[in-house]
Design a protein around this motif. Structure first.
Motif, PDB file in Angstrom:
ATOM      1  N   TYR A  55       0.846  -1.188   0.000  1.00 35.66           N
ATOM      2  CA  TYR A  55       0.000   0.000   0.000  1.00 35.66           C
ATOM      3  C   TYR A  55       0.891   1.250   0.000  1.00 35.66           C
ATOM      4  O   TYR A  55       1.883   1.321   0.722  1.00 35.66           O
ATOM      5  CB  TYR A  55      -0.874   0.057   1.252  1.00 35.66           C
ATOM      6  N   THR A  56       0.496   2.253  -0.769  1.00 34.15           N
ATOM      7  CA  THR A  56       1.220   3.514  -0.788  1.00 34.15           C
ATOM      8  C   THR A  56       0.237   4.653  -1.044  1.00 34.15           C
ATOM      9  O   THR A  56      -0.940   4.423  -1.279  1.00 34.15           O
ATOM     10  CB  THR A  56       2.339   3.491  -1.857  1.00 34.15           C
ATOM     11  N   ALA A  99      -2.715   5.717   2.677  1.00 37.40           N
ATOM     12  CA  ALA A  99      -2.034   4.623   3.357  1.00 37.40           C
ATOM     13  C   ALA A  99      -1.545   5.035   4.744  1.00 37.40           C
ATOM     14  O   ALA A  99      -1.128   4.184   5.538  1.00 37.40           O
ATOM     15  CB  ALA A  99      -0.865   4.121   2.510  1.00 37.40           C
ATOM     16  N   TYR A 100      -1.597   6.339   5.062  1.00 30.95           N
ATOM     17  CA  TYR A 100      -1.282   6.776   6.425  1.00 30.95           C
ATOM     18  C   TYR A 100      -2.334   6.289   7.418  1.00 30.95           C
ATOM     19  O   TYR A 100      -2.068   6.195   8.616  1.00 30.95           O
ATOM     20  CB  TYR A 100      -1.193   8.304   6.492  1.00 30.95           C
ATOM     21  N   SER A 101      -3.533   5.998   6.916  1.00 31.27           N
ATOM     22  CA  SER A 101      -4.613   5.550   7.790  1.00 31.27           C
ATOM     23  C   SER A 101      -4.499   4.049   8.034  1.00 31.27           C
ATOM     24  O   SER A 101      -4.782   3.231   7.153  1.00 31.27           O
ATOM     25  CB  SER A 101      -5.976   5.867   7.169  1.00 31.27           C
ATOM     26  N   GLU A 102      -4.101   3.685   9.238  1.00 27.86           N
ATOM     27  CA  GLU A 102      -4.000   2.262   9.578  1.00 27.86           C
ATOM     28  C   GLU A 102      -5.373   1.606   9.537  1.00 27.86           C
ATOM     29  O   GLU A 102      -5.519   0.453   9.115  1.00 27.86           O
ATOM     30  CB  GLU A 102      -3.378   2.117  10.969  1.00 27.86           C
ATOM     31  N   CYS A 107      -6.222   0.859   5.848  1.00 31.22           N
ATOM     32  CA  CYS A 107      -5.424  -0.264   5.346  1.00 31.22           C
ATOM     33  C   CYS A 107      -5.907  -1.581   5.954  1.00 31.22           C
ATOM     34  O   CYS A 107      -5.976  -2.612   5.267  1.00 31.22           O
ATOM     35  CB  CYS A 107      -3.946  -0.037   5.635  1.00 31.22           C
ATOM     36  N   ARG A 152       3.360  -1.673   3.945  1.00 30.94           N
ATOM     37  CA  ARG A 152       2.748  -0.344   3.886  1.00 30.94           C
ATOM     38  C   ARG A 152       3.823   0.731   3.764  1.00 30.94           C
ATOM     39  O   ARG A 152       4.753   0.789   4.569  1.00 30.94           O
ATOM     40  CB  ARG A 152       1.890  -0.109   5.129  1.00 30.94           C
ATOM     41  N   PRO A 189       3.377   4.607   3.376  1.00 31.24           N
ATOM     42  CA  PRO A 189       2.532   5.812   3.258  1.00 31.24           C
ATOM     43  C   PRO A 189       3.248   6.936   2.520  1.00 31.24           C
ATOM     44  O   PRO A 189       4.480   7.035   2.534  1.00 31.24           O
ATOM     45  CB  PRO A 189       2.272   6.199   4.716  1.00 31.24           C
TER      46      PRO A 189
END
Length: 352
Positions: free
Chosen positions: A299-300, A304-307, A310, A325, A327
């Motif tokens: 994921y990028t 992708a900052y949102s755990e 994801c 991951r 981000p």
């Protein structure tokens, strides 16, 4: 060696200075939207952006003579294989006569050449959105003459795939990966032994994005086209007013997540779960492309900052392969790595 890296957006231009593979300076130059609106076409913005870049460099103690090469983001050029390309007159011609439409990213290679020519240094671009490595079978749609095309976040996709390969401890060219770019636009691609052999991208198909429709029901779309709306109106709706925005009224993913889970907003919660569900379906499709022989799913992008987000996607696909991951985006570093390979190893191609 020292490189000037240029990455234009709709109302901003990011520039960076790299010494070999190390970033030593970066800044974002914001442009007033009203100023941009003065230009009839995107290529017309080049002199304005060029002069602003030169002024910014000077203010931060740099001169064009300090650089060994320039490298700009590639745009909506002709379909070409992945790689680093030298900016030629053919590139500039296609920027002024675009095959697939205008985009701010088209200015990257244009600016790189303009600035490079001033001091006699080469200009390059790396992995434009029109990178095409599709298997022939992936080009078939459901109607002859309406073939599927390859448009995706190639620059970041390739960079993240190589980063994942490094972390796995094997060459990119030996792995099968699924890379999921989670930005305002989304793309899900099957990387098979170093090539993107199939891709679902929000421009034409696959999951919806924050404001783009992705795959839409064909008959309903036909009905919209003949509902009295103009071609431009339909394109604006499915390209800028669709997706999560059409359900929630916002294009900010963080707002959607906050309202969904902190305020109990049902529309936001539904859209949050729906985009994760659709992306999971795309990942499953790409796993089938790779015969379910998948080394990792990466994921990028900003979402992708949102755990939580994801994890929502992973709840559907984690049995396929390990999840990685990354981000954010690797665009500036990817451009720098591309020009570094070109200058030190002669690893570049000529755009025809």
């Amino acid at each position: 060696m020292r490189y000037l890296i240029i990455n234009p957006g709709a109302t901003s231009t990011k520039i960076a200075v790299y010494e070999d593979d190390k970033e030593v300076f970066r800044t974002g130059i914001d442009h007033d939207a009203a100023e941009m609106d003065k230009y009839e076409r995107i290529p017309d913005q080049m002199p304005f952006r060029r002069d602003v870049i030169m002024k910014t460099l000077e203010e931060n103690g740099y001169k064009l003579e300090d650089f060994d090469a320039t490298c700009g983001r590639g745009g909506m050029l002709k379909h070409i294989p992945s790689g680093t390309y030298k900016v030629t007159d053919a590139v500039i011609y296609d920027i002024h006569h675009p095959v697939f439409g205008e985009h701010a990213a088209n200015l990257g290679s244009y600016l790189a050449k303009e600035l490079g020519d001033k001091v006699g240094i080469p200009a390059f671009f790396v992995d434009p959105v029109s990178v095409d490595e599709l298997d022939d079978v992936a080009r078939y749609s459901g109607l002859k003459g309406m073939e599927r095309q390859s448009f995706f976040h190639a620059l970041n996709q390739k960079a993240v795939a190589r980063k994942a390969a490094h972390d796995i401890g094997k060459p990119y060219e030996e792995l099968n990966l699924i890379v999921v770019h989670l930005g305002g636009g989304v793309s899900v691609a099957a990387h098979k032994k170093g090539k993107v052999v199939d891709v679902n991208n929000v421009k034409d198909d696959g999951a919806m994005g924050m404001d783009r429709g992705g795959s839409l029901p064909a008959n309903a779309l036909v009905n919209m086209c003949f509902s009295g709306k103009s071609k431009e109106e339909v394109k604006r709706i499915i390209g800028h007013e669709a997706g999560v925005f059409s359900y929630t009224g916002t294009k900010d993913f963080r707002t959607v997540e906050q309202k969904a889970f902190d305020e109990g907003d049902k529309e936001c919660l539904g859209a949050f779960r729906a985009i994760a569900y659709q992306l999971a379906k795309d990942i499953g499709a790409m796993a089938a492309v790779l015969h379910y022989d998948v080394d990792a799913i990466a994921y990028t992008g900003g979402m992708a900052y949102s755990e939580r987000f994801c994890d929502e996607i992973s709840s559907y696909v984690s049995k396929i392969a390990p999840i990685m991951r990354y981000p954010g985006e690797e665009e500036m570093a990817a451009l720098a790595a591309g020009v570094d390979r070109a200058m030190k190893n002669g690893d570049y191609k000529i755009y025809e």
